[in-house]
Design an enzyme around this catalytic site. Structure first.
Site, short mmCIF file in Angstrom:
data_model
loop_
_atom_site.label_atom_id
_atom_site.label_comp_id
_atom_site.label_asym_id
_atom_site.label_seq_id
_atom_site.Cartn_x
_atom_site.Cartn_y
_atom_site.Cartn_z
N ARG A 72 -3.93 -56.31 11.17
CA ARG A 72 -2.84 -57.50 10.86
C ARG A 72 -3.60 -58.51 10.35
NH1 ARG A 72 0.81 -56.37 14.96
NH2 ARG A 72 0.10 -55.28 16.72
N SER A 105 4.86 -56.64 8.83
CA SER A 105 4.54 -55.70 7.71
C SER A 105 5.53 -55.74 6.56
CB SER A 105 4.16 -54.18 8.03
OG SER A 105 3.55 -54.20 9.30
N ASP A 127 7.56 -50.62 19.23
CA ASP A 127 8.54 -51.45 19.69
C ASP A 127 9.94 -51.32 19.43
OD1 ASP A 127 6.35 -52.64 20.86
OD2 ASP A 127 6.27 -54.73 19.69
N ARG A 154 6.06 -42.60 40.56
CA ARG A 154 7.08 -42.42 41.63
C ARG A 154 6.50 -41.69 42.75
NH1 ARG A 154 12.25 -42.68 41.34
NH2 ARG A 154 13.53 -43.37 39.60
N ARG A 171 7.35 -57.02 22.24
CA ARG A 171 7.01 -58.54 22.54
C ARG A 171 8.50 -59.20 22.23
NH1 ARG A 171 2.60 -59.05 17.99
NH2 ARG A 171 3.66 -57.20 17.65
N GLY A 185 15.10 -43.81 35.72
CA GLY A 185 15.63 -44.39 37.13
C GLY A 185 15.35 -45.51 37.62
N LYS A 213 16.51 -46.51 50.07
CA LYS A 213 15.52 -45.97 49.02
C LYS A 213 14.11 -46.40 49.55
CE LYS A 213 18.25 -47.04 44.83
NZ LYS A 213 18.17 -47.31 43.53
N HIS A 215 11.35 -46.65 47.89
CA HIS A 215 10.58 -47.57 47.11
C HIS A 215 11.47 -48.17 45.77
CE1 HIS A 215 9.81 -44.91 43.44
NE2 HIS A 215 10.78 -44.01 44.09
O1 F6P Z 1 2.82 -52.15 18.19
C1 F6P Z 1 3.40 -53.06 18.86
C2 F6P Z 1 2.81 -53.91 19.83
O2 F6P Z 1 2.20 -53.00 20.81
C3 F6P Z 1 3.09 -55.05 20.69
O3 F6P Z 1 4.30 -54.70 21.90
C4 F6P Z 1 1.97 -55.40 21.31
O4 F6P Z 1 2.33 -56.68 21.93
C5 F6P Z 1 1.04 -55.83 20.24
O5 F6P Z 1 1.49 -54.48 19.32
C6 F6P Z 1 -0.21 -55.76 20.51
O6 F6P Z 1 -1.01 -55.18 19.55
P1 F6P Z 1 -2.55 -55.59 19.25
O7 F6P Z 1 -3.17 -55.94 20.22
O8 F6P Z 1 -3.08 -54.50 18.24
O9 F6P Z 1 -2.37 -56.61 18.12
#
Ligand code: F6P
Length: 319
Positions: A72, A105, A127, A154, A171, A185, A213, A215
Site C-alpha cells: 500500500r 489501487s 472485500d 458450529r 472495511r 446459516g 436453537k 446456539h
Molecule cells: O484485503 C482487504 C482487507 O483485507 C480489508 O478487509 C482489511 O481491513 C485490510 O485488507 C487489511 O489489510 P492490511 O492489514 O494488509 O493493510
C-alpha cells in the site's frame, strides 16, 4: 501497444497469481513484451521492474498471494510521485499497465492514466467492494475459507450452547459477512451498510433460544461500527448465554484460489491485455451477470457498490 506492465497492489487476494499468469501469456500470445512491476506502485516508483517470460509464471496458477508482491504505497498519494511513476513507465518503454487490486489501487491507476499511461484495472480484493463488477478475484476463495470455519465453529458453539460472533474482513463492504452468513446459516448478519440495532440483535438471539436453537451464530463485518468483543459482552448480559468472538483475520486472505477465482482472474486479466493491445483508453474489467465487461476507469471508481438487500432479508427469513 508493444510493451506493457503488470502490478498487484493493496491487500493480496487468492487468484492474483492466476491473473498475472494470464496477463503474461495473453500478452506474449499477442506479440507484446510484458514487464512485472514488484510491490505495486512502490516498485514502479523505485524501478523494480523486470521482463516476465512465459516460464516466469509457470506453476503459480494454484498459489495464493502474489509472486509480484504487493504494497500500500503512501508515496503514490502525492502528485510529484505519481508524475515520477509516469516517467518511470516512459523510461522502461511501458505504454500500458494492468493494475490488479481494489478500490485504492484503481484510484492510483486512474491518476497514472491522467499522465498518459493507459491503465487497465483488474478487480483483485477479497472485500468485493468495487461497484462496477459483481465479483472480484479472491472473494470466492475467502468466502469458502470462512464457510469452512463456520462449519468448525458450529460444532463447538452448539456443544457449549453459546453465541459465537465471527468477525470477518470487509472495511466498507459487508459482502463477505452477507454471503457467508446466508450460506453458513447465521442467525444475525451485521454489515457496514446497515446500522447496528443492538436491541434487534438481542431480540434475534433470544428468539432463537426460545425456539430451541442450541446456539447462535453472528456473522459480522469488520467495518461495522461496533467492536465485536463489546457486542459479545452486551449479548452475555442481555441473553444469559455465553458469547465468544472469533476473528479469523489474515487466514481469510490466504490459500489456493477456487476454480471460480482462477477463472475470473484468467478471463478478466486476458481481456485487460486485449484492450491494451487494441489501444483502448483506460478501463476497468469485471464481470456482470456472468459476462466479462469493461467500463471506463474513471467511471468505475465512482460507482458505489449496491447492497444486496434482498439477500440480507432472505438470510433473516431463513435464520
Ligand atoms: O484485503 C482487504 C482487507 O483485507 C480489508 O478487509 C482489511 O481491513 C485490510 O485488507 C487489511 O489489510 P492490511 O492489514 O494488509 O493493510
Amino acid at each position: 501497444m508493444k510493451r506493457i506492465g503488470v502490478l498487484t497492489s493493496g491487500g493480496d487476494a487468492p487468484g492474483m497469481n492466476a491473473a498475472i499468469r494470464a496477463v503474461v501469456r495473453q500478452g506474449i500470445a499477442l506479440g507484446m513484451e510484458v514487464y512485472g512491476i514488484r510491490r505495486g506502485y512502490e516498485g514502479l516508483l523505485d524501478g523494480d521492474i523486470e521482463e516476465l517470460k512465459s516460464h516466469s509464471v509457470g506453476d503459480i496458477l494454484q498459489r495464493g498471494g502474489t509472486i509480484l508482491r504487493t504494497a500500500r504505497s503512501k508515496r503514490f498519494h502525492e502528485e510529484e510521485w505519481i508524475d515520477h511513476a509516469a516517467k518511470m513507465c516512459q523510461t522502461f518503454g511501458i505504454e500500458g499497465v494492468v493494475v490488479i487490486g481494489g478500490e485504492g489501487s484503481f484510484k492510483g491507476g486512474y491518476e497514472l492514466s491522467k499522465r498518459g499511461i493507459t491503465v487497465m484495472g483488474v478487480p483483485g480484493t477479497i472485500d468485493n467492494d468495487l461497484g462496477y463488477t459483481d465479483f472480484s478475484i479472491g472473494f470466492d476463495t475467502a468466502a469458502n475459507t470462512i464457510l469452512g470455519l463456520i462449519t468448525n465453529i458450529r460444532d463447538t458453539s452448539s456443544s457449549h450452547e453459546r453465541t459465537t460472533i465471527i468477525e470477518v474482513m470487509g472495511r466498507h463492504c459487508g459482502d463477505l459477512a452477507l454471503y457467508t452468513g446466508l450460506s453458513g446459516g447465521a442467525d444475525v448478519i451485521l454489515v457496514p451498510e446497515v446500522p447496528v440495532d443492538i436491541n434487534e440483535v438481542c431480540r434475534k438471539v433470544l428468539k432463537g433460544q426460545r425456539s430451541g436453537k442450541a446456539h447462535s451464530l453472528i456473522l459480522m463485518a469488520e467495518g461495522v461500527d461496533m467492536d465485536s468483543a463489546e457486542l459479545a459482552k452486551i449479548l452475555e448480559d442481555m441473553t444469559a448465554r455465553e458469547a465468544r468472538t472469533v476473528v479469523p483475520g489474515y487466514i481469510q486472505r490466504g490459500g489456493s484460489p477456487s476454480e471460480k477465482d482462477r477463472r475470473l482472474a484468467s478471463l478478466t486479466a486476458a481481456k485487460a491485455v486485449r484492450l491494451l493491445y487494441d489501444d483502448t483508453p483506460s478501463r476497468a474489467v469485471g464481470v456482470q451477470e456472468g459476462e466479462v465487461v469493461s467500463v471506463d476507469l474513471g467511471e468505475a471508481i465512482l460507482m458505489k457498490r449496491e447492497f444486496k438487500k434482498s439477500m440480507y432479508e432472505l438470510a433473516e427469513v431463513l435464520a
